[in-house]
Structures are given as C-alpha cells and as structure tokens.
Design a protein around this motif. Structure first.
Motif, short mmCIF file in Angstrom:
data_model
loop_
_atom_site.label_atom_id
_atom_site.label_comp_id
_atom_site.label_asym_id
_atom_site.label_seq_id
_atom_site.Cartn_x
_atom_site.Cartn_y
_atom_site.Cartn_z
N PRO A 1 1.92 -19.15 7.38
CA PRO A 1 1.37 -17.80 7.46
C PRO A 1 -0.10 -17.70 6.95
O PRO A 1 -0.96 -16.96 7.51
CB PRO A 1 2.24 -16.71 6.47
CG PRO A 1 3.58 -17.61 6.17
CD PRO A 1 3.23 -18.83 6.66
N ALA A 2 -0.45 -18.61 5.93
CA ALA A 2 -1.95 -18.60 5.42
C ALA A 2 -2.72 -19.08 6.49
O ALA A 2 -3.89 -18.65 6.30
CB ALA A 2 -1.84 -19.72 4.21
N ASN B 1 -8.78 -13.83 8.26
CA ASN B 1 -7.62 -13.88 7.29
C ASN B 1 -7.55 -12.89 6.62
O ASN B 1 -6.79 -12.64 5.97
CB ASN B 1 -7.45 -15.26 6.75
CG ASN B 1 -8.43 -15.43 5.70
OD1 ASN B 1 -9.35 -14.69 5.53
ND2 ASN B 1 -8.02 -16.39 5.08
N ASP B 2 -8.67 -11.87 6.53
CA ASP B 2 -8.46 -10.50 5.89
C ASP B 2 -7.66 -9.53 6.51
O ASP B 2 -7.12 -8.64 5.71
CB ASP B 2 -9.77 -10.10 5.49
CG ASP B 2 -10.33 -11.20 4.47
OD1 ASP B 2 -10.12 -10.74 3.15
OD2 ASP B 2 -10.60 -12.30 4.53
N ILE C 1 2.17 -5.76 2.19
CA ILE C 1 0.98 -6.65 2.59
C ILE C 1 1.30 -7.85 2.10
O ILE C 1 1.37 -8.23 0.64
CB ILE C 1 -0.17 -6.33 1.98
CG1 ILE C 1 -0.64 -4.94 3.12
CG2 ILE C 1 -1.40 -7.41 2.49
CD1 ILE C 1 -1.88 -4.24 2.49
N LEU D 1 -4.96 -2.31 12.58
CA LEU D 1 -4.25 -2.72 11.23
C LEU D 1 -4.95 -2.72 10.28
O LEU D 1 -4.57 -2.36 8.91
CB LEU D 1 -3.82 -4.15 11.56
CG LEU D 1 -2.80 -4.45 12.45
CD1 LEU D 1 -2.50 -6.11 12.51
CD2 LEU D 1 -1.45 -3.63 12.35
N PRO E 1 -6.93 -0.22 9.07
CA PRO E 1 -6.57 1.11 8.32
C PRO E 1 -5.28 0.97 7.49
O PRO E 1 -4.97 1.60 6.55
CB PRO E 1 -6.47 2.20 9.37
CG PRO E 1 -7.31 1.60 10.41
CD PRO E 1 -7.08 0.21 10.42
N LYS E 2 -4.25 0.20 7.79
CA LYS E 2 -2.96 0.09 7.19
C LYS E 2 -3.09 -0.89 6.08
O LYS E 2 -2.27 -0.72 5.00
CB LYS E 2 -1.96 -0.33 8.06
CG LYS E 2 -1.62 0.73 9.19
CD LYS E 2 -0.51 0.09 10.10
CE LYS E 2 -0.26 0.80 11.61
NZ LYS E 2 0.72 0.36 12.30
N GLN E 3 -3.94 -1.83 6.25
CA GLN E 3 -3.90 -3.12 5.30
C GLN E 3 -4.84 -2.81 4.03
O GLN E 3 -4.76 -2.01 3.40
CB GLN E 3 -4.11 -4.54 5.91
CG GLN E 3 -2.83 -4.52 6.89
CD GLN E 3 -2.80 -5.86 7.64
OE1 GLN E 3 -3.88 -6.99 7.33
NE2 GLN E 3 -2.04 -6.05 8.71
N HIS E 4 -6.17 -3.47 4.39
CA HIS E 4 -7.01 -3.10 2.87
C HIS E 4 -8.28 -2.28 3.17
O HIS E 4 -8.83 -2.17 2.49
CB HIS E 4 -7.77 -4.51 2.75
CG HIS E 4 -6.51 -5.51 2.36
ND1 HIS E 4 -5.67 -5.02 1.02
CD2 HIS E 4 -6.13 -6.53 2.57
CE1 HIS E 4 -4.99 -6.11 0.92
NE2 HIS E 4 -5.09 -7.12 1.73
N ARG F 1 0.71 -1.21 0.03
CA ARG F 1 -0.13 0.12 -0.22
C ARG F 1 0.73 1.39 0.06
O ARG F 1 1.65 1.21 0.71
CB ARG F 1 -0.81 0.00 1.30
CG ARG F 1 -2.17 -0.68 0.96
CD ARG F 1 -3.26 -0.18 1.89
NE ARG F 1 -3.61 1.28 2.12
CZ ARG F 1 -4.41 1.79 2.90
NH1 ARG F 1 -5.09 0.95 3.78
NH2 ARG F 1 -4.43 2.95 2.98
N ASN G 1 2.84 -11.96 11.25
CA ASN G 1 2.12 -13.32 10.78
C ASN G 1 3.16 -13.84 9.60
O ASN G 1 3.23 -15.25 9.56
CB ASN G 1 0.74 -13.09 10.19
CG ASN G 1 0.06 -14.32 9.69
OD1 ASN G 1 -0.02 -15.35 10.59
ND2 ASN G 1 -0.06 -14.33 8.42
N LYS G 2 3.57 -13.08 8.68
CA LYS G 2 4.53 -13.59 7.71
C LYS G 2 5.57 -14.36 8.04
O LYS G 2 6.22 -15.05 7.39
CB LYS G 2 4.76 -12.25 6.78
CG LYS G 2 5.87 -11.53 7.41
CD LYS G 2 6.23 -10.25 6.23
CE LYS G 2 7.23 -9.28 6.92
NZ LYS G 2 8.35 -10.16 7.30
N VAL H 1 -1.24 -13.72 1.66
CA VAL H 1 -1.19 -15.08 1.42
C VAL H 1 -2.41 -15.71 1.59
O VAL H 1 -2.79 -16.89 1.25
CB VAL H 1 -0.27 -15.88 2.36
CG1 VAL H 1 1.26 -15.47 2.13
CG2 VAL H 1 -0.35 -15.49 3.83
N VAL I 1 -2.77 -18.12 9.40
CA VAL I 1 -3.19 -16.98 10.43
C VAL I 1 -3.13 -17.76 11.73
O VAL I 1 -4.36 -17.54 12.55
CB VAL I 1 -4.04 -16.15 10.35
CG1 VAL I 1 -3.95 -14.80 11.05
CG2 VAL I 1 -3.96 -15.86 8.85
N GLU J 1 0.83 -8.24 12.26
CA GLU J 1 2.01 -7.69 11.54
C GLU J 1 2.94 -8.75 11.30
O GLU J 1 3.78 -8.83 10.24
CB GLU J 1 2.56 -6.57 12.13
CG GLU J 1 1.66 -5.17 11.86
CD GLU J 1 2.19 -4.06 12.18
OE1 GLU J 1 2.80 -3.66 13.30
OE2 GLU J 1 2.40 -3.35 10.99
#
Lengths: 65, 713
Positions: free
Chosen positions: B561-562, B548-549, A59, B267, B269-272, A34, B555-556, A62, B564, B553
């Motif tokens: 990771p998938a 998972n949406d 982001i 999170l 607001p920072k992600q999607h 982003r 998680n990766k 995954v 979660v 931070e």
C-alpha cells in the motif's frame, strides 16, 4: 444513523470510533479516522465518541510526508 | 519616493526552440561576471541519463564546479530546470521548478523542488534549464522573455529590499498589464545576511489579483543567489495549453490526467482536504503519535498542539482556488488574507501570508514552544519576505533555545534576548535581526553547524552536548519529524543525499505505526525504493503530493500500500505519453537510481559522500537527557528489557540512558550497512564500479574519481 464511506450503520449513544470500525467488520489497522471535519488518530479511537448523523471515513495513512 | 530604475547591460536575441515531447533540448547559460549569455544544446545521451529537472541541474553543476569550489566562488552555478512533464495543464502537480547549487550550509549540491510558474515559463520560452554563474558588479535582474525571444541582464536600483514587494513591482513592470505572463524568482535581505536564504517563486493569482509565492527553501540557495548580486530572475510567457509540451500521445495524456484529477476531486474531500487545509492536517496527527517536534525535538507532543491544528487554519485560510500551477486539483498552496503583523517593517499593514504549511507550523511553532497560530503566520510572512528558509530558521532557533535553557549560552551572548522556549517576541526579534544583518540573529543565520563551533570557541559551551542536540546532518537543519522510534526514518534523514529533508523518504508510519518493516533488510529495501521514486518527481518537474497524500480507496488492500502502485502505473503512462519514451514503474526507478547515484558521487567529488557523512545527532536516534528518558520511561524501560534483554533493576536513569544509546547507535550502523548493500555501494557508502556501469554514469571523470577513492570493483 451514521455514514461510513458509502455504507450506513445504526448509531447508538456513546458509540466510539473503535465501535464503528468493529461494527463494519473491517480489521485493517487504520491510523486515522475522519469524523465529519475532525481527524481522530488510533490512540484515541477508544475514547472518541461519534455523533449521530456523522460521516466517518477511515484513512490507512501508510504513506504521506 | 523615487521609483526603481533599470539599465540594460547585456542582451541576447534568440530563435525560440519549440518544445517537442516535453523538451526543448536547449540550456540557457548566463555568466554575470562578463554578461555573457549563450545557449547550449542537450544531446541524446544527457537527456536519456539525466531525464530533466534535478538531473539536468546536477549535470550542469558538475561541469561548472571543481572539487575546491566554495559556495561563494563565481563558478558556483544556480541552476533551475523544469522537466519533461513540467507545464502540463491536465495532470495534478505538474508545474514544479527544481533549483540546485553548491550549498553554503553543506558545501555540496543541494536541490529544492518549488511551485509557481517559473519552470514551465522557462521551458516554453525555449529552455529546459537555466544556469547562472559569475557575479554581477551591481544588483541585476535577468529577464527571459519567451514572447519577444530576448534574454536581458538589467542593472537595477531603487527596488525594495524584501522579496515580497520586489516581486510585486517586477510583475507589474514586466507584465505591462498582463501580470499572469510573469513569474519572478527573488530572495531578500535575509538571504543576503544569513546562510539559510531561500528563493521565492511567484505566480499571479488572477482571482485574488495578487502575486503569490512558493519557496525553494532548503540549503541556502537564496544566499548564493544574492551573493551573485541577482535581485531577481523574471520569466515571461503567454499562452499555456495541454499542447504547450507537444506531448507524444495527447489522447493517452488526456486519459491518464483525467483519471488522476478526477480521483483527487472525489477523494480529497473525504481524506485530508488538502484543497482546503493544505498540509495542516498533519499537526494534530503527528502530535497524537508523539511525532510533532516540540522544544527542539525533545518531545513529540504538547497539550496545546491543537492551537496549531487544522481546525484553526480552516478558519484562517482565505477561501478560493490555491493551485500553484494550472490544472492542479490538489491545490494546497493556501494563504491568510489581510494578516496584520505586530512586529517588523510591515507592522500594522495588511499583508497576504502564503502559508503556512505543516513544516513551518512545526518548525516555527511547536519546536520553539510557541502555540500561537498568529505568531506562526508572522514567522511565515517575514521568512518569505526576507528570503529565509522557515525549516532551517525554526530548527536552528530551537537549538539556540535549548542551549539557552541549558545555560550553554546566556543573555550576554544573545544581546540581552531571553530565548527561552515559547518566547515569541524574542524569537521574532532574532528573525528581524537576520533581516537587518545584525546582532545575535546574524550568528543564528549561520546555521547549526557553524553555531556549534562559535558557541564552543567563543562562548565556552560544551561541544559534546551541542553535538547531541544540534539537529543538523551534513550541515543542513532537520525538517520537522521526530524520528526516535523509527529507525527507518533515521535512515531516511541520515542517508538523504542533501541532508535531513523528508522529501527522500518518509517512512515513520510504515515503520513505527504499522510495523511493516521489522527487519534491517526490509528497512533497507524501503530506503532504496522510496528515495528512488521520490527523486523521480524532481527529474520530471512534478509535485509528489498527488502520488501518496490522496490514495485510491482500495489501496490498502494492495500488496504494498505504501507504494500506491495504481498511481505509480499512472505516472509511467504519463511519462510515456509526454516523452514518447515507453516506460514502466521499474523504468521510473531506474531513471531515478541513475541520477541518485550521480548525486552521491557528486558529494564525493566535493569531499563528502561517504559513510562518516551519513551520521546523525543522537537527538534524532534516542533520548539525550535524563528528562527525555523519564518522560517516556515506560517505553524505554520496556525496550531495554524486551528488545535488548537488559536487567534494569537497580539501574539509574543515567545508566539506562547510556545502555539504550549504545544499542541504538549500533542499530543505526547496521542499518547503514544494509542500505549501502541494497543500493550497490561499498561499505564506505560509495557506489561501486559495477553500479555506475549498470546505470550508464561511467563518465571518464566519474571513473577517475572512484579510482582515486580506491573503488575498483
């Protein structure tokens, strides 16, 4: 300066999303980054420039769906 | 104009069972043929095996129907259940209802997970689940009034045909000045006139002072609902608090709910930005990765995709809180205020559009070659108002448009409509015809499987071509992702129990973008774990988006990771806190595995549920036409040479297409073998005796069914 997560890094003219990821030294293969309010996908990292003062948030994407 | 009239024809007073640890242990059963209303207890074994929600629905449905039952037989049941955690007010995404019935599209059990207040209100009124069987002579409204402890069947007349106005009027009528206490389930004239009807579930948005809607979309549940002559089902309940579920461990519930809610607030607001944009962020991302269905899944991207992207909806969506249940911090149920339709019965009037979400945008936009967000909003509005599933509508019409462009059908068949891709006015006219139950729209409303037969037998269209391009499996239309380059997601769709809906598995990014599952075994493992865990949300009355949406931070950097896993652990704690039944992440999977296998066996009972029924059209697997191949020639040539060691020198596109197809179809069959083995099923895709015994679903009628299919081990 641009902000990547909670970190600040210097901005330079023509800096791309790929440059930002390289600068922070994070090798993770992010799917989306982003930049302010826009989503940039990996195929576009090399050709998308980041404006000065931008907030950048990588982001992994995954999961989802 | 005369207002609606109501006449009570059946009533049932009851002493409300108090909720304890998320359960009332009571089911409400309504038979519309004889107006009989009864309650049924839920015993300990059923609670343990089926958990709640979709599990309870399937158990009720299994007992209601015979192998010969058709969707429009009176004994078919519409079942609606919440789940033990449904109605929790401090954990995001905890207000879901799960609806099941025998589908008119698939002739097998279908399930749909939907927001709105109905499920929690049903439970707080004293019932873990509702089953409605029979058929009323005249249109009825069923009212479940938890405040006055009464269930009523009311004949009604004078209500509008559409779901939009019907819900508003019923909320006003039964709310008696307190509309927040009402949730309405209704369909509309489109559900009656097609086989792809959906149900609208409402809640009253106090800030905007209007009724809002979410849809139980898939599989024609709305069609069964209207076939029973149900105009609406209304639930009435008053106060909702954290204690409404009487959780076993309130302190633990508060802690885990706070942790997840806080993380989302920080999170998202920072992600999607789902609290601002819903799922619209997916449009341009899917386009970037060649995954956005365009022109009936032929292609995965289009230069105009950004016209349907998040930046457009950022401007169109009305600002404000959009949670479809109390306390949800994802709050993704956005809408467009003061939209003015340019066609149809609401033409020129200001309406509120609840949506669109990604699936509607892709299905009614890019997949039809339409890149105008206002047309997509109009499709969204009228599909909801008529009670039509936007996914089946979009995918079915995309098939029709490709048939039209290929010359398989023409204007003589469409009643003069030019149904080329991108023709928005003709596409909207098809939708209005569905609403009116006339013209070519009535044929489209039968769904792709039936259309293929009609086009072949009545219009002389080529059956083999239609088999390749008609994006349905098990009779259900595909949801909106391109799967050609993800074998795992081909399995995610093809092996899904109810048909190709992505709620069981969404593995495209893991598989195609990240390359995390290079072997058949790894794909099979993913096609075990993810469908099982995703099923679990529908057992408990939950939404899967918070899982998972929006992810932690770090998680990766976790092992998988998938999955979660931080969130999975929270969900295990959440389940234990509400029900008092201590569990672990592995325990959640076992709960789901039990219901999942039961549903597979239920498919078998209805005459499906084996290997042949897991086939998918070739359009989902690879390029069907030479144009498709040529559009991504570099990719396909490379695969033939590097992966399949084919010498392509001098080969025509048609020859390469045929070779690629052979390889890809073979791969899909190997995937089936791998997944069946991982799930503990026979080579024919049937759960083994050992599997059903391990899971505790070795009921006498299940064993008898397996025996009749030759499954003895």
């Amino acid at each position: 300066m641009i902000k990547v997560k909670d970190r600040k890094i210097p901005w330079r003219e023509g800096m791309t999303v790929a440059d930002v990821l390289s600068e922070i030294g994070d090798p993770y293969p992010y799917a989306v980054v982003r930049v302010n309010e826009k989503s940039v996908s990996r195929p576009d990292f090399e050709r998308t420039t980041v404006p000065d003062g931008a907030e950048v948030y990588p982001i992994p994407m995954v999961a989802g769906g | 104009m005369q207002g609606p009239t109501f006449k009570e024809i059946g009533a049932f007073g009851y002493n409300r069972a108090e909720v304890d640890r998320g359960y009332t242990d009571q089911v409400l059963s309504v038979n519309l043929s004889n107006s009989e209303i009864v309650t049924k207890p839920v015993d300990e074994r059923i609670r343990k095996v089926f958990v709640g929600g979709k599990g309870y629905d399937l158990w009720l449905l299994w007992n209601a129907v015979k192998p010969t039952t058709k969707w429009d037989d009176p004994e078919n049941a519409v079942c609606i259940a919440c789940g033990p955690m449904g109605g929790t007010t401090n954990y995001p995404g905890s207000g879901k209802s799960i609806v099941s019935t025998i589908s008119p599209l698939t002739s097998a059990p279908i399930d749909s997970n939907v927001g709105g207040f109905f499920g929690p209100y049903l439970k707080f009124s004293g019932f873990d689940a509702l089953e409605v069987t029979g058929k009323a002579e005249k249109e009825v409204v069923v009212v479940i009034d938890g405040v006055d402890e009464k269930v009523k069947i009311i004949e009604c007349s004078g209500l509008p045909e559409d779901s939009y106005e019907t819900s508003r009027i019923l909320t006003e009528h039964f709310g008696d000045g307190k509309p927040r206490e009402i949730s309405v389930v209704s369909a509309g004239q489109g559900a009656k006139n097609t086989l792809i009807g959906c149900l609208n579930f409402t809640w009253f948005d106090s800030a905007r002072k209007r009724v809002r809607y979410k849809q139980a979309g898939r599989g024609g549940i709305g069609t069964v609902f209207t076939n029973k002559n149900i105009k609406a089902i209304v639930a009435r309940w008053d106060k909702v608090t954290l204690r409404s579920n009487r959780p076993a461990d309130e302190k633990s519930l508060k802690e885990v709910g706070k942790a997840h809610s806080t993380e989302i607030v920080q999170l998202d607001p920072k992600q999607h930005e789902m609290a601002v944009l819903g799922t619209t962020h997916l449009v341009t991302i899917m386009d970037d990765y060649d995954l956005l269905p365009t022109n009936n899944f032929r292609y995965g991207r289009h230069p105009e995709a950004a016209n349907l992207g998040q930046e457009v909806y950022r401007r169109l969506f009305d600002k404000g809180f959009d949670g479809c249940w109390v306390g949800c911090t994802v709050a993704c149920a956005h809408g467009i205020k003061d939209f003015v339709p340019f066609t149809g019965p609401f033409k020129g009037q200001k309406v509120f559009v609840d949506g669109p979400e990604y699936e509607t945008i892709a299905g009614c936009g890019s997949n039809l070659g339409i890149f105008d967000p206002f047309t997509v909003a109009e499709f969204n509005f009228y599909c909801d108002a008529y009670g039509i599933d936007t996914i089946s509508f979009g995918t079915a019409l995309a098939f029709v448009m490709e048939c039209f462009e290929m010359g398989l059908i023409n204007k003589e068949h469409t009643g003069g409509l030019d149904l080329s891709f991108g023709n928005r006015l003709s596409a909207l006219e098809v939708l209005h015809q569905m609403g009116r139950g006339e013209g070519f729209g009535k044929i489209v409303g039968q769904g792709i499987r039936r259309m293929k037969k009609i086009f072949a037998s009545e219009f002389g269209a080529d059956a083999a071509t239609m088999q390749d391009i008609g994006m349905e499996a098990k009779g259900l239309e595909f949801s909106e992702y391109i799967t050609k380059e993800s074998l795992a997601q081909q399995g995610g769709y093809g092996l899904a129990l109810k048909g190709p809906q992505h709620d069981e598995a969404w593995l495209i990014f893991l598989d195609m973008v990240h390359g995390y599952m290079p072997t058949f075994e790894k794909k099979a493992e993913a096609l075990h774990w993810f469908p099982m865990f995703r099923t679990w949300f529908s057992l408990c009355g939950l939404c899967k988006l918070p899982w998972n949406d929006i992810v932690p931070e770090d998680n990766k950097d976790t092992e998988e990771p998938a999955k979660v896993m931080q969130h999975v652990e929270w969900y295990a704690k959440y389940f234990s806190a509400v029900t008092g039944r201590e569990t672990t992440p592995e325990g959640l999977i076992t709960m789901s595995e039990t219901v999942y296998n039961f549903q597979r066996i239920f498919n078998l009972k209805m005459g499906f549920g084996d290997r042949a029924n897991d086939d998918i059209p070739y359009r989902a697997v690879g390029p069907v036409t030479e144009d498709e191949y040529e559009s991504r020639r570099e990719r396909y040539d490379k695969q033939l040479v590097e992966e399949h060691e084919v010498d392509i020198a001098g080969k025509s596109t048609a020859e390469k297409l045929a070779i690629l197809r052979k390889h890809r179809e073979k791969r899909y069959e190997i995937l089936k073998d791998s997944v069946y083995a991982r799930r503990g099923w026979t080579k024919d895709g049937i759960p083994t005796l050992k599997t059903v015994k391990r899971l505790g679903i070795d009921f006498p009628d299940v064993l008898e069914l397996l025996e009749s299919k030759g499954v003895r081990e």
